[in-house]
Design a protein around this motif. Sequence first.
Motif, PDB file in Angstrom:
ATOM      1  N   ALA D  63      35.719  70.304 -40.181  1.00 33.98           N
ATOM      2  CA  ALA D  63      35.516  70.192 -41.520  1.00 33.98           C
ATOM      3  C   ALA D  63      37.048  69.899 -42.089  1.00 33.98           C
ATOM      4  O   ALA D  63      37.544  69.107 -42.821  1.00 33.98           O
ATOM      5  CB  ALA D  63      35.074  71.270 -42.282  1.00 33.98           C
ATOM      6  N   ALA D  64      38.109  70.702 -41.381  1.00 29.64           N
ATOM      7  CA  ALA D  64      39.477  70.529 -41.897  1.00 29.64           C
ATOM      8  C   ALA D  64      39.883  69.116 -41.594  1.00 29.64           C
ATOM      9  O   ALA D  64      40.956  68.617 -42.167  1.00 29.64           O
ATOM     10  CB  ALA D  64      40.289  71.691 -41.188  1.00 29.64           C
ATOM     11  N   TRP D  65      39.641  68.487 -40.176  1.00 30.75           N
ATOM     12  CA  TRP D  65      39.868  67.362 -39.640  1.00 30.75           C
ATOM     13  C   TRP D  65      39.474  66.182 -40.571  1.00 30.75           C
ATOM     14  O   TRP D  65      40.316  65.501 -40.994  1.00 30.75           O
ATOM     15  CB  TRP D  65      39.490  67.274 -38.327  1.00 30.75           C
ATOM     16  CG  TRP D  65      40.019  66.059 -37.705  1.00 30.75           C
ATOM     17  CD1 TRP D  65      41.370  65.535 -37.150  1.00 30.75           C
ATOM     18  CD2 TRP D  65      39.036  65.173 -36.602  1.00 30.75           C
ATOM     19  NE1 TRP D  65      41.148  64.519 -36.352  1.00 30.75           N
ATOM     20  CE2 TRP D  65      39.925  64.300 -36.060  1.00 30.75           C
ATOM     21  CE3 TRP D  65      37.731  64.893 -36.673  1.00 30.75           C
ATOM     22  CZ2 TRP D  65      39.545  63.310 -35.202  1.00 30.75           C
ATOM     23  CZ3 TRP D  65      37.333  64.098 -35.779  1.00 30.75           C
ATOM     24  CH2 TRP D  65      38.115  63.174 -35.034  1.00 30.75           C
ATOM     25  N   LEU D  66      38.209  66.482 -41.060  1.00 28.20           N
ATOM     26  CA  LEU D  66      37.409  65.239 -41.961  1.00 28.20           C
ATOM     27  C   LEU D  66      38.102  65.302 -43.323  1.00 28.20           C
ATOM     28  O   LEU D  66      38.576  64.144 -43.514  1.00 28.20           O
ATOM     29  CB  LEU D  66      36.220  65.537 -41.936  1.00 28.20           C
ATOM     30  CG  LEU D  66      35.242  65.707 -40.415  1.00 28.20           C
ATOM     31  CD1 LEU D  66      33.864  65.890 -40.631  1.00 28.20           C
ATOM     32  CD2 LEU D  66      35.264  63.895 -40.047  1.00 28.20           C
ATOM     33  N   ILE D  67      38.491  66.429 -43.752  1.00 25.92           N
ATOM     34  CA  ILE D  67      39.058  66.077 -45.298  1.00 25.92           C
ATOM     35  C   ILE D  67      40.319  65.783 -45.279  1.00 25.92           C
ATOM     36  O   ILE D  67      40.787  65.010 -46.182  1.00 25.92           O
ATOM     37  CB  ILE D  67      38.817  67.639 -46.091  1.00 25.92           C
ATOM     38  CG1 ILE D  67      39.095  67.210 -47.566  1.00 25.92           C
ATOM     39  CG2 ILE D  67      39.608  68.774 -45.390  1.00 25.92           C
ATOM     40  CD1 ILE D  67      38.329  66.144 -48.143  1.00 25.92           C
ATOM     41  N   THR D  68      41.286  66.184 -44.270  1.00 16.95           N
ATOM     42  CA  THR D  68      42.663  65.789 -44.142  1.00 16.95           C
ATOM     43  C   THR D  68      42.290  64.091 -43.867  1.00 16.95           C
ATOM     44  O   THR D  68      43.147  63.220 -44.584  1.00 16.95           O
ATOM     45  CB  THR D  68      43.141  66.222 -42.799  1.00 16.95           C
ATOM     46  OG1 THR D  68      43.088  67.790 -43.010  1.00 16.95           O
ATOM     47  CG2 THR D  68      44.548  65.811 -42.592  1.00 16.95           C
ATOM     48  N   MET D  69      41.567  63.514 -42.990  1.00 17.56           N
ATOM     49  CA  MET D  69      41.538  62.082 -42.549  1.00 17.56           C
ATOM     50  C   MET D  69      40.837  61.432 -43.822  1.00 17.56           C
ATOM     51  O   MET D  69      41.319  60.240 -44.026  1.00 17.56           O
ATOM     52  CB  MET D  69      40.803  61.861 -41.392  1.00 17.56           C
ATOM     53  CG  MET D  69      41.296  62.192 -40.231  1.00 17.56           C
ATOM     54  SD  MET D  69      40.544  61.440 -38.813  1.00 17.56           S
ATOM     55  CE  MET D  69      38.715  62.049 -38.880  1.00 17.56           C
ATOM     56  N   ALA D  70      40.116  62.025 -44.845  1.00 13.71           N
ATOM     57  CA  ALA D  70      39.614  61.629 -45.826  1.00 13.71           C
ATOM     58  C   ALA D  70      40.798  61.275 -46.829  1.00 13.71           C
ATOM     59  O   ALA D  70      40.698  60.376 -47.657  1.00 13.71           O
ATOM     60  CB  ALA D  70      38.421  62.561 -46.433  1.00 13.71           C
ATOM     61  N   HIS D  71      41.906  61.900 -46.945  1.00 20.49           N
ATOM     62  CA  HIS D  71      42.885  61.584 -47.731  1.00 20.49           C
ATOM     63  C   HIS D  71      44.036  60.631 -47.146  1.00 20.49           C
ATOM     64  O   HIS D  71      44.917  60.275 -47.876  1.00 20.49           O
ATOM     65  CB  HIS D  71      43.491  62.798 -48.420  1.00 20.49           C
ATOM     66  CG  HIS D  71      42.581  63.511 -49.431  1.00 20.49           C
ATOM     67  ND1 HIS D  71      42.617  62.975 -50.799  1.00 20.49           N
ATOM     68  CD2 HIS D  71      41.451  64.225 -49.202  1.00 20.49           C
ATOM     69  CE1 HIS D  71      41.550  63.533 -51.158  1.00 20.49           C
ATOM     70  NE2 HIS D  71      40.681  64.120 -50.400  1.00 20.49           N
TER      71      HIS D  71
END
Lengths: 136, 136, 136, 136
Positions: D63-71
Amino acid sequence: MTPVLGVAELQQILRESFPSAEVPLVESVDGDSVVVYLPVNERHGRPGGTLSGPSMMTLADLAAWLITMAHVGPVVLAVTTSLHIDFLRKPSLDDLVARGRLLKLGKRLSVVDVELFSRGSEALVAKAQVTYSLPN
Amino acid sequence: MTPVLGVAELQQILRESFPSAEVPLVESVDGDSVVVYLPVNERHGRPGGTLSGPSMMTLADLAAWLITMAHVGPVVLAVTTSLHIDFLRKPSLDDLVARGRLLKLGKRLSVVDVELFSRGSEALVAKAQVTYSLPN
Amino acid sequence: MTPVLGVAELQQILRESFPSAEVPLVESVDGDSVVVYLPVNERHGRPGGTLSGPSMMTLADLAAWLITMAHVGPVVLAVTTSLHIDFLRKPSLDDLVARGRLLKLGKRLSVVDVELFSRGSEALVAKAQVTYSLPN
Amino acid sequence: MTPVLGVAELQQILRESFPSAEVPLVESVDGDSVVVYLPVNERHGRPGGTLSGPSMMTLADLAAWLITMAHVGPVVLAVTTSLHIDFLRKPSLDDLVARGRLLKLGKRLSVVDVELFSRGSEALVAKAQVTYSLPN
């Protein structure tokens, strides 16, 4: 969850537990959350003109203790089991505010999420997770 | 790894960085490890007659800062990025000793393992992992 | 502290507890320390060709469980209360080795320090602190 | 903050990055938050019939990886720097849901708060704070 202790009672416990130190002020207790703040002055400064990390850790630890006691009563002998904190931004030299939210209240442990910010700003300066062990 | 700063230089940085506070004492710097201690007196006490958690967190944070500077030079503006501490046993009211060991020294971050114990005892009172961010 | 369970008993508990998964291998149990390793193959890889973070966290958690059981007996229902891990270096695709050391064994909680490294290297790839809650 | 990647793009990155494994599903991306879930089946179980700690840590990390990449865009080589998790309650064997919220997005690091719960329940089963290091 309805707290069993309110602002006045928590403030008094703080005053009695830390007679010689400068005491943070309890602002509100509401459901599973407490807000407490540290009136900031020059003594808390660190090289670089910002608020010290230890001031932030101390307030986070205190917020966790207070919201735990708000729900289980005045267990002043509860002890911190673990504390994790991420420092996010340099705080300003305004009052440091901590909002502690009870994530779990078990028979043995309480776990509290703590958000720290500078008065007047929405941006978090630090974020902590704190575990307290409850005496039998 | 050979440190570039020794006991005397680290002690002087401490004194200059915290002019008004009571300053912990640097005991040794050896390879990747530093030993620093807090002479304990009544002011550090907490309800229950033990040393306060914040005193332990503050010393752990300081040990991590010192061993980082011992290897990269006097980067007094390095800031703590995260700190995790497990409290293990009630410390006695003897001097609180911290042994910081550099686990990683990168270009951006240093990671330090910190063991805390009471002078005269082998049993750990707390154990921390601390990350510092190095200025460019 | 003398362990009450040895390598063979811990290995058997692992096999019975994780019948379908590939099971890490217990290498040694000695005083307050356990060494366990994960034979590494391609399935553990991650983008960038390194071992995955979850593989490291899983092994750290397991090492803490094993050294706890080595001292209190086969409490397979002990549960992790908290885990903190700092990732230090990219592991190689060699076997991943974890050394768990019991920092505290209380009536309610055990706290374990875990060092992770790649077989054949001294440099730590990750460092964890893990807390287990013991059933009554 | 407006994300630069949405559900479909993040789901595709997941599929390409973990071709052989069973892939969690991205449910929503909204401002600084992502929701991702793990369809649960018997393979995730642990002694005592609950979902395993490593399954929860793995999803929190993701989840942390995904929200980082989302931004910041598809920085698949971003690596976890540290992860702290408190386990709060036994999850049910329903789908495991993670809500990741970006606390800080700097040039070097992102810090993400992750709440984990079982589908259909409001009570948190675990709470994590995860730091990712961004490649230059």
